[in-house]
Design a protein around this motif. Sequence first.
Motif, PDB file in Angstrom:
ATOM      1  N   GLN A  53       0.857  -1.142   0.025  1.00 35.24           N
ATOM      2  CA  GLN A  53       0.028  -0.002   0.011  1.00 35.24           C
ATOM      3  C   GLN A  53       0.811   1.316   0.142  1.00 35.24           C
ATOM      4  O   GLN A  53       1.650   1.647   0.882  1.00 35.24           O
ATOM      5  CB  GLN A  53      -0.729   0.085   1.130  1.00 35.24           C
ATOM      6  CG  GLN A  53      -2.207  -0.846   1.267  1.00 35.24           C
ATOM      7  CD  GLN A  53      -3.197  -0.319   0.213  1.00 35.24           C
ATOM      8  OE1 GLN A  53      -3.273   0.619  -0.178  1.00 35.24           O
ATOM      9  NE2 GLN A  53      -3.925  -1.250  -0.086  1.00 35.24           N
ATOM     10  N   PRO A  54       0.882   1.898  -1.037  1.00 37.15           N
ATOM     11  CA  PRO A  54       1.800   3.348  -1.166  1.00 37.15           C
ATOM     12  C   PRO A  54       1.372   4.162   0.128  1.00 37.15           C
ATOM     13  O   PRO A  54       2.352   4.758   0.475  1.00 37.15           O
ATOM     14  CB  PRO A  54       1.572   3.811  -2.455  1.00 37.15           C
ATOM     15  CG  PRO A  54       0.621   2.812  -3.374  1.00 37.15           C
ATOM     16  CD  PRO A  54       0.147   1.802  -2.179  1.00 37.15           C
ATOM     17  N   ALA A  55       0.229   4.589   0.292  1.00 35.08           N
ATOM     18  CA  ALA A  55      -0.337   5.172   1.479  1.00 35.08           C
ATOM     19  C   ALA A  55       0.298   4.854   2.907  1.00 35.08           C
ATOM     20  O   ALA A  55       0.621   5.584   3.649  1.00 35.08           O
ATOM     21  CB  ALA A  55      -1.938   5.402   1.608  1.00 35.08           C
ATOM     22  N   ALA A  56       0.191   3.683   2.960  1.00 38.85           N
ATOM     23  CA  ALA A  56       0.760   2.871   4.246  1.00 38.85           C
ATOM     24  C   ALA A  56       2.256   2.989   4.500  1.00 38.85           C
ATOM     25  O   ALA A  56       2.642   2.964   5.508  1.00 38.85           O
ATOM     26  CB  ALA A  56       0.088   1.311   4.562  1.00 38.85           C
ATOM     27  N   ALA A  57       2.887   3.378   3.283  1.00 37.05           N
ATOM     28  CA  ALA A  57       4.357   3.462   3.537  1.00 37.05           C
ATOM     29  C   ALA A  57       4.816   4.720   3.952  1.00 37.05           C
ATOM     30  O   ALA A  57       5.964   4.945   4.591  1.00 37.05           O
ATOM     31  CB  ALA A  57       5.107   3.350   2.043  1.00 37.05           C
ATOM     32  N   ASP A  58       3.956   5.684   4.190  1.00 38.04           N
ATOM     33  CA  ASP A  58       3.994   6.892   4.553  1.00 38.04           C
ATOM     34  C   ASP A  58       4.046   6.695   6.154  1.00 38.04           C
ATOM     35  O   ASP A  58       3.434   6.305   6.601  1.00 38.04           O
ATOM     36  CB  ASP A  58       2.843   8.013   4.146  1.00 38.04           C
ATOM     37  CG  ASP A  58       3.128   9.205   4.925  1.00 38.04           C
ATOM     38  OD1 ASP A  58       4.252   9.902   4.765  1.00 38.04           O
ATOM     39  OD2 ASP A  58       2.114   9.708   5.533  1.00 38.04           O
ATOM     40  N   PRO A  59       5.146   7.317   6.858  1.00 36.90           N
ATOM     41  CA  PRO A  59       5.306   7.112   8.449  1.00 36.90           C
ATOM     42  C   PRO A  59       4.181   7.748   9.179  1.00 36.90           C
ATOM     43  O   PRO A  59       3.617   7.205  10.181  1.00 36.90           O
ATOM     44  CB  PRO A  59       6.671   7.367   8.729  1.00 36.90           C
ATOM     45  CG  PRO A  59       7.092   8.200   7.499  1.00 36.90           C
ATOM     46  CD  PRO A  59       6.230   7.934   6.412  1.00 36.90           C
ATOM     47  N   VAL A  60       3.508   8.755   8.757  1.00 35.34           N
ATOM     48  CA  VAL A  60       2.565   9.431   9.174  1.00 35.34           C
ATOM     49  C   VAL A  60       1.181   8.704   9.003  1.00 35.34           C
ATOM     50  O   VAL A  60       0.579   8.589  10.121  1.00 35.34           O
ATOM     51  CB  VAL A  60       2.275  10.914   8.851  1.00 35.34           C
ATOM     52  CG1 VAL A  60       0.999  11.495   9.420  1.00 35.34           C
ATOM     53  CG2 VAL A  60       3.466  11.875   9.337  1.00 35.34           C
ATOM     54  N   THR A  61       0.832   8.210   7.923  1.00 38.27           N
ATOM     55  CA  THR A  61      -0.258   7.395   7.701  1.00 38.27           C
ATOM     56  C   THR A  61      -0.088   6.029   8.251  1.00 38.27           C
ATOM     57  O   THR A  61      -1.035   5.633   9.249  1.00 38.27           O
ATOM     58  CB  THR A  61      -0.380   7.212   6.243  1.00 38.27           C
ATOM     59  OG1 THR A  61      -0.456   8.411   5.578  1.00 38.27           O
ATOM     60  CG2 THR A  61      -1.687   6.289   5.987  1.00 38.27           C
ATOM     61  N   ARG A  62       1.048   5.227   8.515  1.00 37.41           N
ATOM     62  CA  ARG A  62       1.390   4.388   9.201  1.00 37.41           C
ATOM     63  C   ARG A  62       0.859   4.570  10.697  1.00 37.41           C
ATOM     64  O   ARG A  62       0.238   3.589  11.415  1.00 37.41           O
ATOM     65  CB  ARG A  62       2.721   3.793   9.070  1.00 37.41           C
ATOM     66  CG  ARG A  62       3.108   2.345   9.499  1.00 37.41           C
ATOM     67  CD  ARG A  62       4.273   2.018   9.669  1.00 37.41           C
ATOM     68  NE  ARG A  62       4.601   1.965   8.171  1.00 37.41           N
ATOM     69  CZ  ARG A  62       5.302   0.734   7.716  1.00 37.41           C
ATOM     70  NH1 ARG A  62       5.715  -0.024   8.460  1.00 37.41           N
ATOM     71  NH2 ARG A  62       5.546   0.692   6.485  1.00 37.41           N
ATOM     72  N   ARG A  63       1.351   5.491  11.275  1.00 34.63           N
ATOM     73  CA  ARG A  63       1.068   5.836  12.845  1.00 34.63           C
ATOM     74  C   ARG A  63      -0.344   5.903  12.939  1.00 34.63           C
ATOM     75  O   ARG A  63      -1.088   5.546  13.928  1.00 34.63           O
ATOM     76  CB  ARG A  63       2.082   6.956  13.098  1.00 34.63           C
ATOM     77  CG  ARG A  63       1.880   7.295  14.636  1.00 34.63           C
ATOM     78  CD  ARG A  63       2.264   6.166  15.378  1.00 34.63           C
ATOM     79  NE  ARG A  63       2.202   6.415  16.916  1.00 34.63           N
ATOM     80  CZ  ARG A  63       2.082   5.593  17.833  1.00 34.63           C
ATOM     81  NH1 ARG A  63       1.679   4.527  17.493  1.00 34.63           N
ATOM     82  NH2 ARG A  63       1.765   5.956  19.011  1.00 34.63           N
ATOM     83  N   ALA A  64      -0.965   6.763  11.966  1.00 36.83           N
ATOM     84  CA  ALA A  64      -2.278   7.037  11.973  1.00 36.83           C
ATOM     85  C   ALA A  64      -3.114   5.600  12.163  1.00 36.83           C
ATOM     86  O   ALA A  64      -4.162   5.543  12.823  1.00 36.83           O
ATOM     87  CB  ALA A  64      -2.869   7.857  10.901  1.00 36.83           C
ATOM     88  N   ILE A  65      -2.786   4.528  11.221  1.00 35.68           N
ATOM     89  CA  ILE A  65      -3.411   3.376  11.297  1.00 35.68           C
ATOM     90  C   ILE A  65      -3.180   2.654  12.425  1.00 35.68           C
ATOM     91  O   ILE A  65      -4.101   2.145  13.099  1.00 35.68           O
ATOM     92  CB  ILE A  65      -2.743   2.483  10.082  1.00 35.68           C
ATOM     93  CG1 ILE A  65      -3.269   3.002   8.785  1.00 35.68           C
ATOM     94  CG2 ILE A  65      -3.298   1.243  10.083  1.00 35.68           C
ATOM     95  CD1 ILE A  65      -2.621   2.550   7.359  1.00 35.68           C
ATOM     96  N   GLN A  66      -2.004   2.828  13.126  1.00 35.11           N
ATOM     97  CA  GLN A  66      -1.744   2.028  14.386  1.00 35.11           C
ATOM     98  C   GLN A  66      -2.487   2.682  15.414  1.00 35.11           C
ATOM     99  O   GLN A  66      -3.060   1.822  16.294  1.00 35.11           O
ATOM    100  CB  GLN A  66      -0.098   2.115  14.658  1.00 35.11           C
ATOM    101  CG  GLN A  66       0.688   1.399  13.796  1.00 35.11           C
ATOM    102  CD  GLN A  66       2.055   1.750  13.817  1.00 35.11           C
ATOM    103  OE1 GLN A  66       2.316   2.665  14.587  1.00 35.11           O
ATOM    104  NE2 GLN A  66       2.870   0.659  13.394  1.00 35.11           N
TER     105      GLN A  66
END
Length: 83
Positions: A53-66
């Motif tokens: 997932q390109p969006a999930a590669a973004d550290p801010v997005t990844r942290r938001a998902i977590q």
Amino acid sequence: MSEQLSADQELVSDVVACQLVIKQILDVIDVIAPVEVRDKMAAQLKSIDFASQPAAADPVTRRAIQKAISLIELKFTPQNEAH
């Protein structure tokens, strides 16, 4: 509103507004959704493939998902299980 906010202050106010809306939505879900639905909500977020997932590669997005997963699981953990 007569006071001008900085870009950072506007961003923070946007985040707080979103948090307030999310709190209201979680309260509604807590009342109307069975446990299976709530479990599925967390499972869907957990199933995101960070590698593809390109969006999930973004550290801010990844942290938001977590954080979203944690929020769902914390919100719907019965009080006697949380301790």
